[in-house]
Design a protein around this motif. Structure first.
Motif, PDB file in Angstrom:
ATOM      1  N   ILE A  30      48.813  24.068  54.254  1.00 10.95           N
ATOM      2  CA  ILE A  30      48.591  22.633  54.433  1.00 10.95           C
ATOM      3  C   ILE A  30      49.606  22.123  55.445  1.00 10.95           C
ATOM      4  O   ILE A  30      50.818  22.334  55.294  1.00 10.95           O
ATOM      5  CB  ILE A  30      48.736  21.885  53.095  1.00 10.95           C
ATOM      6  CG1 ILE A  30      47.847  22.546  52.028  1.00 10.95           C
ATOM      7  CG2 ILE A  30      48.364  20.421  53.245  1.00 10.95           C
ATOM      8  CD1 ILE A  30      48.237  22.235  50.623  1.00 10.95           C
ATOM      9  N   LEU A  31      49.129  21.462  56.480  1.00  9.44           N
ATOM     10  CA  LEU A  31      50.019  20.971  57.519  1.00  9.44           C
ATOM     11  C   LEU A  31      49.450  19.703  58.142  1.00  9.44           C
ATOM     12  O   LEU A  31      48.311  19.321  57.870  1.00  9.44           O
ATOM     13  CB  LEU A  31      50.248  22.024  58.596  1.00  9.44           C
ATOM     14  CG  LEU A  31      49.107  22.386  59.548  1.00  9.44           C
ATOM     15  CD1 LEU A  31      49.668  23.155  60.740  1.00  9.44           C
ATOM     16  CD2 LEU A  31      48.026  23.221  58.876  1.00  9.44           C
ATOM     17  N   GLY A  32      50.290  19.039  58.936  1.00  8.33           N
ATOM     18  CA  GLY A  32      49.884  17.804  59.591  1.00  8.33           C
ATOM     19  C   GLY A  32      50.423  16.559  58.930  1.00  8.33           C
ATOM     20  O   GLY A  32      50.137  15.444  59.364  1.00  8.33           O
ATOM     21  N   ALA A  33      51.207  16.743  57.850  1.00  6.81           N
ATOM     22  CA  ALA A  33      51.780  15.607  57.125  1.00  6.81           C
ATOM     23  C   ALA A  33      53.204  15.947  56.721  1.00  6.81           C
ATOM     24  O   ALA A  33      53.588  17.124  56.680  1.00  6.81           O
ATOM     25  CB  ALA A  33      50.934  15.278  55.888  1.00  6.81           C
ATOM     26  N   VAL A 123      44.143  20.822  57.262  1.00 10.08           N
ATOM     27  CA  VAL A 123      44.844  19.913  58.162  1.00 10.08           C
ATOM     28  C   VAL A 123      44.759  18.495  57.627  1.00 10.08           C
ATOM     29  O   VAL A 123      43.666  18.000  57.320  1.00 10.08           O
ATOM     30  CB  VAL A 123      44.253  19.979  59.584  1.00 10.08           C
ATOM     31  CG1 VAL A 123      44.885  18.905  60.480  1.00 10.08           C
ATOM     32  CG2 VAL A 123      44.473  21.364  60.179  1.00 10.08           C
ATOM     33  N   ILE A 124      45.905  17.855  57.492  1.00  7.14           N
ATOM     34  CA  ILE A 124      45.960  16.436  57.125  1.00  7.14           C
ATOM     35  C   ILE A 124      46.280  15.641  58.388  1.00  7.14           C
ATOM     36  O   ILE A 124      47.236  15.955  59.107  1.00  7.14           O
ATOM     37  CB  ILE A 124      47.028  16.175  56.055  1.00  7.14           C
ATOM     38  CG1 ILE A 124      46.720  16.953  54.769  1.00  7.14           C
ATOM     39  CG2 ILE A 124      47.128  14.681  55.748  1.00  7.14           C
ATOM     40  CD1 ILE A 124      47.789  16.817  53.699  1.00  7.14           C
ATOM     41  N   ILE A 125      45.470  14.635  58.673  1.00 11.46           N
ATOM     42  CA  ILE A 125      45.733  13.771  59.824  1.00 11.46           C
ATOM     43  C   ILE A 125      46.664  12.653  59.375  1.00 11.46           C
ATOM     44  O   ILE A 125      46.293  11.796  58.576  1.00 11.46           O
ATOM     45  CB  ILE A 125      44.426  13.185  60.391  1.00 11.46           C
ATOM     46  CG1 ILE A 125      43.426  14.302  60.709  1.00 11.46           C
ATOM     47  CG2 ILE A 125      44.716  12.341  61.625  1.00 11.46           C
ATOM     48  CD1 ILE A 125      43.936  15.342  61.682  1.00 11.46           C
ATOM     49  N   HIS A 126      47.908  12.703  59.871  1.00 10.00           N
ATOM     50  CA  HIS A 126      48.934  11.755  59.427  1.00 10.00           C
ATOM     51  C   HIS A 126      49.775  11.325  60.633  1.00 10.00           C
ATOM     52  O   HIS A 126      50.163  12.175  61.455  1.00 10.00           O
ATOM     53  CB  HIS A 126      49.827  12.419  58.370  1.00 10.00           C
ATOM     54  CG  HIS A 126      50.680  11.471  57.600  1.00 10.00           C
ATOM     55  ND1 HIS A 126      51.829  10.909  58.118  1.00 10.00           N
ATOM     56  CD2 HIS A 126      50.546  10.978  56.336  1.00 10.00           C
ATOM     57  CE1 HIS A 126      52.370  10.124  57.205  1.00 10.00           C
ATOM     58  NE2 HIS A 126      51.618  10.147  56.117  1.00 10.00           N
ATOM     59  N   PRO A 127      50.078  10.041  60.743  1.00  5.99           N
ATOM     60  CA  PRO A 127      50.801   9.558  61.932  1.00  5.99           C
ATOM     61  C   PRO A 127      52.223  10.079  62.042  1.00  5.99           C
ATOM     62  O   PRO A 127      52.780  10.147  63.152  1.00  5.99           O
ATOM     63  CB  PRO A 127      50.782   8.032  61.757  1.00  5.99           C
ATOM     64  CG  PRO A 127      50.644   7.819  60.276  1.00  5.99           C
ATOM     65  CD  PRO A 127      49.756   8.930  59.811  1.00  5.99           C
ATOM     66  N   VAL A 146      41.475  13.204  56.161  1.00  8.98           N
ATOM     67  CA  VAL A 146      41.893  11.989  56.866  1.00  8.98           C
ATOM     68  C   VAL A 146      42.008  10.846  55.855  1.00  8.98           C
ATOM     69  O   VAL A 146      41.319  10.825  54.836  1.00  8.98           O
ATOM     70  CB  VAL A 146      40.895  11.605  57.977  1.00  8.98           C
ATOM     71  CG1 VAL A 146      40.809  12.691  59.033  1.00  8.98           C
ATOM     72  CG2 VAL A 146      39.508  11.329  57.393  1.00  8.98           C
ATOM     73  N   SER A 147      42.896   9.903  56.139  1.00 16.31           N
ATOM     74  CA  SER A 147      42.994   8.701  55.311  1.00 16.31           C
ATOM     75  C   SER A 147      42.036   7.649  55.855  1.00 16.31           C
ATOM     76  O   SER A 147      41.387   7.831  56.889  1.00 16.31           O
ATOM     77  CB  SER A 147      44.434   8.173  55.303  1.00 16.31           C
ATOM     78  OG  SER A 147      44.833   7.854  56.615  1.00 16.31           O
ATOM     79  N   LEU A 171      41.275  11.887  52.386  1.00 16.40           N
ATOM     80  CA  LEU A 171      42.441  12.437  51.697  1.00 16.40           C
ATOM     81  C   LEU A 171      42.490  12.048  50.227  1.00 16.40           C
ATOM     82  O   LEU A 171      43.034  12.783  49.393  1.00 16.40           O
ATOM     83  CB  LEU A 171      43.722  11.972  52.405  1.00 16.40           C
ATOM     84  CG  LEU A 171      45.059  12.464  51.860  1.00 16.40           C
ATOM     85  CD1 LEU A 171      45.145  13.982  51.917  1.00 16.40           C
ATOM     86  CD2 LEU A 171      46.203  11.840  52.646  1.00 16.40           C
ATOM     87  N   ASN A 172      41.912  10.896  49.885  1.00 16.03           N
ATOM     88  CA  ASN A 172      41.947  10.417  48.503  1.00 16.03           C
ATOM     89  C   ASN A 172      40.689  10.764  47.706  1.00 16.03           C
ATOM     90  O   ASN A 172      40.584  10.391  46.538  1.00 16.03           O
ATOM     91  CB  ASN A 172      42.157   8.903  48.495  1.00 16.03           C
ATOM     92  CG  ASN A 172      43.491   8.511  49.108  1.00 16.03           C
ATOM     93  OD1 ASN A 172      44.519   9.097  48.788  1.00 16.03           O
ATOM     94  ND2 ASN A 172      43.474   7.528  50.011  1.00 16.03           N
ATOM     95  N   ASP A 173      39.753  11.473  48.329  1.00 12.95           N
ATOM     96  CA  ASP A 173      38.504  11.833  47.643  1.00 12.95           C
ATOM     97  C   ASP A 173      38.707  13.150  46.896  1.00 12.95           C
ATOM     98  O   ASP A 173      38.260  14.216  47.326  1.00 12.95           O
ATOM     99  CB  ASP A 173      37.367  11.947  48.652  1.00 12.95           C
ATOM    100  CG  ASP A 173      36.003  12.023  47.990  1.00 12.95           C
ATOM    101  OD1 ASP A 173      35.954  12.265  46.759  1.00 12.95           O
ATOM    102  OD2 ASP A 173      34.995  11.850  48.691  1.00 12.95           O
ATOM    103  N   GLU A 174      39.386  13.076  45.761  1.00 12.28           N
ATOM    104  CA  GLU A 174      39.766  14.292  45.046  1.00 12.28           C
ATOM    105  C   GLU A 174      38.568  15.048  44.496  1.00 12.28           C
ATOM    106  O   GLU A 174      38.601  16.272  44.384  1.00 12.28           O
ATOM    107  CB  GLU A 174      40.746  13.957  43.926  1.00 12.28           C
ATOM    108  CG  GLU A 174      42.120  13.552  44.446  1.00 12.28           C
ATOM    109  CD  GLU A 174      43.153  13.423  43.345  1.00 12.28           C
ATOM    110  OE1 GLU A 174      42.751  13.364  42.170  1.00 12.28           O
ATOM    111  OE2 GLU A 174      44.354  13.391  43.672  1.00 12.28           O
ATOM    112  N   ALA A 175      37.493  14.347  44.171  1.00 14.46           N
ATOM    113  CA  ALA A 175      36.308  15.027  43.637  1.00 14.46           C
ATOM    114  C   ALA A 175      35.737  15.990  44.673  1.00 14.46           C
ATOM    115  O   ALA A 175      35.422  17.147  44.366  1.00 14.46           O
ATOM    116  CB  ALA A 175      35.255  14.002  43.221  1.00 14.46           C
TER     117      ALA A 175
END
Length: 380
Positions: A30-33, A123-127, A146-147, A171-175
């Protein structure tokens, strides 16, 4: 021109190697944050997945927050039973080989790829952690998160040739994230090959047990045909020449364990359904139940024996992770597959009919079985 180094390298045995990353067979980095975001996400996912799958987490902490009471001064390795969990602290360098041994039992290794590489990536899209200077880390992206306020930037879209086939989730859609991880784990469950253990000396039988025809064909042929309906490939572990694909024992003098280890050495990337050849009462329905109830998160799936006291070792699905564990038992002087099943984390099932586990070792037992099947065939 062949160099001395080339000649030396060719002396190494050409062994089949497990398909693994630096930590395990299934890795998601996990990367990008920032590290805190990655750790919080992973913590939530583990709570939702940890009851079904064995999942490890790999991270780095550059701050030594231990107090003087945390570890014993001068101790190279410290084991602490914390009642609800066990903890091991050790002072030693690790590498790919030691890491793979440490994580051998895990179905999935989630990795903070700010610090360590992984075979596949989320990949997490994070500023706060843009990836425009770290695109080389994106070797096999499996998922993009993505958020609400962000989209996949153009530099990532342009870098990934398969971007249109990579799922993009909130990113918050855990289901949906859980559904992705469940599918990822299920798709990476290894196939099952069959192994017929027919290499015994048959001393008490005073003849070849595999050539006895209880069902109108040799017992070898009967078992081969039965396993072929359930497994991708089927092999014989045998000491006689046959028309079937055979895996020759490379672990000599170890009985059934030698045959199982030899199969795993031949292909360490599949599970092995191992069945003793001298079981004429065994039915395909019982083996099919074993396949259906297979738990790939365990070391093996087996039945309780006829007395319901111990695992039945010679009708068992051994997962790929069992290979390293078997070698550990062997290194400690144990070659009994049942002892391995008793002392490891396995799935144990109740057989529908334990009388099917009767094996044939003597001429008297052979004649009794021949009369039984002759009578059974005449009853139709």
């Amino acid at each position: 021109m062949t160099t001395a180094e080339d000649k030396l390298h060719r002396k190494h045995a050409a062994l089949a190697r497990p398909d693994m990353g630096d930590f395990g067979r299934n890795e998601l980095g996990i990367l990008g944050a920032p590290c805190g975001v990655i750790r919080n996400c992973t913590s939530r996912w583990l709570k939702l997945l940890g009851s079904k799958w064995k999942i490890a987490y790999v991270d780095a902490d550059h701050q030594d927050g231990r107090t003087s009471d945390d570890t014993m001064d001068g101790c190279a390795l410290e084991f602490t039973d914390k009642i609800s969990y066990k903890r091991v602290d050790f002072k030693a360098d690790t590498n790919t080989f030691t890491n793979r041994a440490l994580f051998n039992d895990q179905d999935l290794v989630l990795i903070n790829s700010n610090h360590f590489k992984a075979r596949k990536q989320i990949v997490i899209i994070h500023p706060d952690k843009p990836l425009n200077q770290k695109l080389e880390k994106l070797t096999d992206v499996a998922l993009i998160l993505v958020s609400d306020d962000y989209e996949v930037p153009d530099f990532i879209r342009n870098y990934l040739p398969n971007i249109n086939s990579i799922p993009v989730l909130n990113l918050n859609d855990e289901a949906r994230i859980m559904a992705f991880l469940e599918i990822f784990l299920s798709e990476n469950v290894t196939p099952v090959n069959g192994l017929i253990l027919a290499g015994g000396k048959s001393t008490r039988m005073q003849g070849d047990k595999g050539s006895i025809a209880y069902h109108g064909k040799t017992q070898r042929a009967y078992m081969y045909d039965m396993l072929s309906e359930l497994c991708g490939k089927v092999y014989l572990s045998d000491n006689v020449e046959t028309v079937y694909d055979t895996i020759e024992d490379t672990f000599i003098g170890l009985g059934p364990l030698g045959g199982i280890l030899s199969a795993m050495q031949t292909d360490p990337n599949v599970a092995w359904l191992t069945v003793a050849c001298d079981l004429p009462y065994l039915t395909i329905e019982t083996l099919n139940l074993l396949i259906k109830r297979r738990n790939p998160s365990k070391l093996a799936t087996a039945f309780w024996d006829s007395e319901g006291k111990f695992p039945e070792p010679l009708i068992t699905i051994w997962e790929p992770r069992a290979y390293a564990v078997m070698l550990q038992f062997l290194a400690q002087g144990y070659s009994c597959p049942r002892k391995i099943l008793i002392n490891t984390d396995v799935e144990l099932l109740t057989a529908p009919n334990v009388s099917e586990f009767r094996n044939i070792n003597t001429p008297e037992e052979r004649d009794e079985a021949l009369r039984f099947f002759r009578k059974e065939n005449h009853s139709f």
